[in-house]
Design a protein around this motif. Structure first.
Motif, PDB file in Angstrom:
ATOM      1  N   CYS A 144       4.206  12.091   2.838  1.00 17.07           N
ATOM      2  CA  CYS A 144       5.017  10.879   2.869  1.00 17.07           C
ATOM      3  C   CYS A 144       5.807  10.820   4.174  1.00 17.07           C
ATOM      4  O   CYS A 144       6.696  11.662   4.392  1.00 17.07           O
ATOM      5  CB  CYS A 144       5.970  10.860   1.674  1.00 17.07           C
ATOM      6  SG  CYS A 144       7.168   9.498   1.726  1.00 17.07           S
ATOM      7  N   PRO A 145       5.533   9.849   5.043  1.00 15.18           N
ATOM      8  CA  PRO A 145       6.248   9.782   6.318  1.00 15.18           C
ATOM      9  C   PRO A 145       7.739   9.497   6.150  1.00 15.18           C
ATOM     10  O   PRO A 145       8.532   9.852   7.025  1.00 15.18           O
ATOM     11  CB  PRO A 145       5.543   8.641   7.061  1.00 15.18           C
ATOM     12  CG  PRO A 145       4.892   7.822   6.001  1.00 15.18           C
ATOM     13  CD  PRO A 145       4.518   8.784   4.920  1.00 15.18           C
ATOM     14  N   VAL A 146       8.115   8.876   5.040  1.00 15.24           N
ATOM     15  CA  VAL A 146       9.531   8.570   4.803  1.00 15.24           C
ATOM     16  C   VAL A 146      10.302   9.847   4.498  1.00 15.24           C
ATOM     17  O   VAL A 146      11.303  10.168   5.155  1.00 15.24           O
ATOM     18  CB  VAL A 146       9.687   7.553   3.656  1.00 15.24           C
ATOM     19  CG1 VAL A 146      11.165   7.307   3.359  1.00 15.24           C
ATOM     20  CG2 VAL A 146       8.995   6.240   4.008  1.00 15.24           C
TER      21      VAL A 146
ATOM     22  N   GLY B 234       0.831  -1.198   0.000  1.00 17.02           N
ATOM     23  CA  GLY B 234       0.000   0.000   0.000  1.00 17.02           C
ATOM     24  C   GLY B 234       0.864   1.246   0.000  1.00 17.02           C
ATOM     25  O   GLY B 234       2.054   1.200  -0.302  1.00 17.02           O
ATOM     26  N   CYS B 235       0.280   2.365   0.347  1.00 15.15           N
ATOM     27  CA  CYS B 235       1.040   3.624   0.419  1.00 15.15           C
ATOM     28  C   CYS B 235       0.516   4.410   1.613  1.00 15.15           C
ATOM     29  O   CYS B 235      -0.678   4.744   1.672  1.00 15.15           O
ATOM     30  CB  CYS B 235       0.875   4.435  -0.866  1.00 15.15           C
ATOM     31  SG  CYS B 235       1.589   6.100  -0.786  1.00 15.15           S
ATOM     32  N   ALA B 236       1.398   4.702   2.556  1.00 12.27           N
ATOM     33  CA  ALA B 236       0.993   5.409   3.772  1.00 12.27           C
ATOM     34  C   ALA B 236       0.378   6.768   3.454  1.00 12.27           C
ATOM     35  O   ALA B 236      -0.580   7.202   4.105  1.00 12.27           O
ATOM     36  CB  ALA B 236       2.200   5.570   4.700  1.00 12.27           C
ATOM     37  N   MET B 237       0.920   7.437   2.430  1.00 13.62           N
ATOM     38  CA  MET B 237       0.381   8.741   2.068  1.00 13.62           C
ATOM     39  C   MET B 237      -1.013   8.608   1.458  1.00 13.62           C
ATOM     40  O   MET B 237      -1.943   9.323   1.830  1.00 13.62           O
ATOM     41  CB  MET B 237       1.297   9.462   1.073  1.00 13.62           C
ATOM     42  CG  MET B 237       0.868  10.897   0.811  1.00 13.62           C
ATOM     43  SD  MET B 237       1.581  11.657  -0.672  1.00 13.62           S
ATOM     44  CE  MET B 237       3.311  11.260  -0.508  1.00 13.62           C
ATOM     45  N   ALA B 238      -1.161   7.688   0.523  1.00 16.76           N
ATOM     46  CA  ALA B 238      -2.450   7.516  -0.147  1.00 16.76           C
ATOM     47  C   ALA B 238      -3.549   7.108   0.819  1.00 16.76           C
ATOM     48  O   ALA B 238      -4.722   7.432   0.606  1.00 16.76           O
ATOM     49  CB  ALA B 238      -2.316   6.483  -1.265  1.00 16.76           C
ATOM     50  N   ASP B 239      -3.171   6.400   1.879  1.00 18.81           N
ATOM     51  CA  ASP B 239      -4.166   5.912   2.843  1.00 18.81           C
ATOM     52  C   ASP B 239      -4.544   6.942   3.900  1.00 18.81           C
ATOM     53  O   ASP B 239      -5.443   6.700   4.713  1.00 18.81           O
ATOM     54  CB  ASP B 239      -3.640   4.652   3.538  1.00 18.81           C
ATOM     55  CG  ASP B 239      -3.507   3.477   2.578  1.00 18.81           C
ATOM     56  OD1 ASP B 239      -4.172   3.496   1.523  1.00 18.81           O
ATOM     57  OD2 ASP B 239      -2.726   2.548   2.879  1.00 18.81           O
ATOM     58  N   GLN B 240      -3.871   8.095   3.917  1.00 21.03           N
ATOM     59  CA  GLN B 240      -4.116   9.081   4.976  1.00 21.03           C
ATOM     60  C   GLN B 240      -5.450   9.805   4.830  1.00 21.03           C
ATOM     61  O   GLN B 240      -6.045  10.222   5.816  1.00 21.03           O
ATOM     62  CB  GLN B 240      -2.983  10.122   4.987  1.00 21.03           C
ATOM     63  CG  GLN B 240      -1.687   9.611   5.556  1.00 21.03           C
ATOM     64  CD  GLN B 240      -0.529  10.564   5.308  1.00 21.03           C
ATOM     65  OE1 GLN B 240      -0.664  11.542   4.579  1.00 21.03           O
ATOM     66  NE2 GLN B 240       0.617  10.270   5.894  1.00 21.03           N
ATOM     67  N   MET B 241      -5.895   9.986   3.584  1.00 19.11           N
ATOM     68  CA  MET B 241      -7.115  10.759   3.340  1.00 19.11           C
ATOM     69  C   MET B 241      -8.035   9.976   2.417  1.00 19.11           C
ATOM     70  O   MET B 241      -7.592   9.412   1.422  1.00 19.11           O
ATOM     71  CB  MET B 241      -6.766  12.120   2.731  1.00 19.11           C
ATOM     72  CG  MET B 241      -5.905  12.981   3.629  1.00 19.11           C
ATOM     73  SD  MET B 241      -5.431  14.541   2.876  1.00 19.11           S
ATOM     74  CE  MET B 241      -4.231  15.117   4.091  1.00 19.11           C
ATOM     75  N   ASP B 242      -9.325   9.965   2.760  1.00 21.92           N
ATOM     76  CA  ASP B 242     -10.284   9.253   1.935  1.00 21.92           C
ATOM     77  C   ASP B 242     -11.356  10.209   1.411  1.00 21.92           C
ATOM     78  O   ASP B 242     -11.370  11.407   1.722  1.00 21.92           O
ATOM     79  CB  ASP B 242     -10.912   8.091   2.700  1.00 21.92           C
ATOM     80  CG  ASP B 242     -11.623   8.526   3.980  1.00 21.92           C
ATOM     81  OD1 ASP B 242     -12.006   9.712   4.092  1.00 21.92           O
ATOM     82  OD2 ASP B 242     -11.809   7.671   4.869  1.00 21.92           O
TER      83      ASP B 242
ATOM     84  N   PRO C 216      -2.583  15.114  -0.833  1.00 25.80           N
ATOM     85  CA  PRO C 216      -2.538  15.074   0.633  1.00 25.80           C
ATOM     86  C   PRO C 216      -1.225  15.594   1.205  1.00 25.80           C
ATOM     87  O   PRO C 216      -1.119  15.788   2.405  1.00 25.80           O
ATOM     88  CB  PRO C 216      -2.681  13.579   0.914  1.00 25.80           C
ATOM     89  CG  PRO C 216      -1.976  12.920  -0.227  1.00 25.80           C
ATOM     90  CD  PRO C 216      -2.211  13.814  -1.420  1.00 25.80           C
ATOM     91  N   ASP C 217      -0.200  15.793   0.367  1.00 22.11           N
ATOM     92  CA  ASP C 217       1.153  16.060   0.867  1.00 22.11           C
ATOM     93  C   ASP C 217       1.368  17.545   1.124  1.00 22.11           C
ATOM     94  O   ASP C 217       1.483  18.341   0.192  1.00 22.11           O
ATOM     95  CB  ASP C 217       2.196  15.541  -0.130  1.00 22.11           C
ATOM     96  CG  ASP C 217       3.590  15.468   0.468  1.00 22.11           C
ATOM     97  OD1 ASP C 217       4.051  16.474   1.021  1.00 22.11           O
ATOM     98  OD2 ASP C 217       4.213  14.399   0.400  1.00 22.11           O
TER      99      ASP C 217
END
Length: 304
Positions: A171-173, A84-92, A147-148
């Motif tokens: 992106c948390p990374v 998955g992707c932590a960034m993509a999953d942050q906002m729905d 979202p970034d």
């Protein structure tokens, strides 16, 4: 041996009419057997023009969804179903629908690192390399950028005539990198140029010699007359550049720059996917494809 597995993948993909797409962040042994490599949007465009009927995406879920949106007639397989992707999953979709009600006169600009569902309610999509150009070409002055927040802040700095609303996401990374990391890396490698991704914090971006997308960073390093570089994006890019430019030296900005999701996909995942024994087929309903496609088409119109 790795070369034997690679050879069998090459044989099977030809036999089964499969195109393999590999994001730049995956392992080098996968890059070597891919039909196309690059960033998420470039891969989606390549998939659209590829003659093969089946596409295997070696990357993360939102990338495979984007391929399906642009090529709904093709069978699209995500090589590792857990990527998955932590960034993509942050906002729905539900969250951003509520935010849009608070800012009704703002155009919603979605970074491509978002889900297909969220794209259905956005006005235009952008990539890290095209974001400044596309937002500049939007006639509206008010921009809701998701979202970034780091990429959004970078775009906002380039376009001071527009009003930006940024949310706390990203992106948390890349966001883990600090100005102190830059100080340490420059002290160790004083002759190296610093190349960073705009998903990094502004305190890091301001210290860079070059700021750009993954592809932009790689192209800059390859074409530069300089011989030493500190790479401020996922560690795999340092490795790829070492292979591509053996006459130059590349250093990681920090060992924090490891994307767990990108590292999930292995050569054996690809092998099993071409065999048809693993991987997940990406299926999107027609309504989602049509609505999500609108913001991507608008990206193409505004960015070329």
């Amino acid at each position: 041996m790795i070369k034997d597995i690679q050879a069998e993948i090459l044989r099977l993909k030809k036999e089964k009419d499969i195109c393999i797409l590999a994001h730049s962040y995956v392992a080098h042994e996968i890059i070597e057997i891919a039909d196309f490599t690059g960033d998420s949007y470039a891969l989606s465009v390549k998939a659209k023009t590829a003659p093969q009927s089946t596409v295997i995406m070696v990357g993360v879920r939102f990338m495979a969804e984007t391929v399906k949106i642009l090529s709904p007639e093709k069978k699209v397989i995500l090589a590792n179903e857990d990527a998955g992707c932590a960034m993509a999953d942050q906002m729905d979709r539900e969250l951003i629908s509520e935010v849009k009600k608070q800012y009704p006169d703002y155009k919603t600009v979605a970074y491509i690192n978002t889900t297909a569902s969220l794209k259905t309610i956005c006005d235009v999509c952008v990539t890290s390399s095209s974001a400044v150009k596309i937002v500049k070409n939007i006639p509206d002055k008010n921009i809701l950028f998701i979202p970034d927040c780091n990429l959004g802040a970078y775009v906002a700095e380039q376009l001071p005539d527009k009003n930006f609303k940024l949310l706390n996401g990203g992106c948390p990374v890349h966001a883990a990198v600090t100005a102190e990391d830059v100080k340490i890396a420059r002290a160790k490698h004083p002759n190296a140029l610093l190349l960073v991704h705009p998903e990094c914090k502004s305190e890091v971006v301001k210290l860079a010699d070059y700021v750009g997308s993954t592809s932009g960073i790689m192209d800059y390093a390859k074409n530069s007359d300089s011989k030493e570089f500190i790479i401020g994006t996922e560690l795999s890019i340092t490795e790829h550049l070492q292979y591509d430019c053996p006459d130059k030296k590349f250093y990681n900005l920090t060992d924090k720059l490891i994307c767990r999701n990108m590292r999930l996909s292995t050569l054996m995942d690809v092998y099993n996917a071409v065999q048809g024994t693993s991987g997940e087929e990406i299926e999107l309903d027609g309504d989602t494809i049509v609505k999500a496609r609108k913001c991507i088409d608008e990206m193409i119109r505004l960015g070329g």
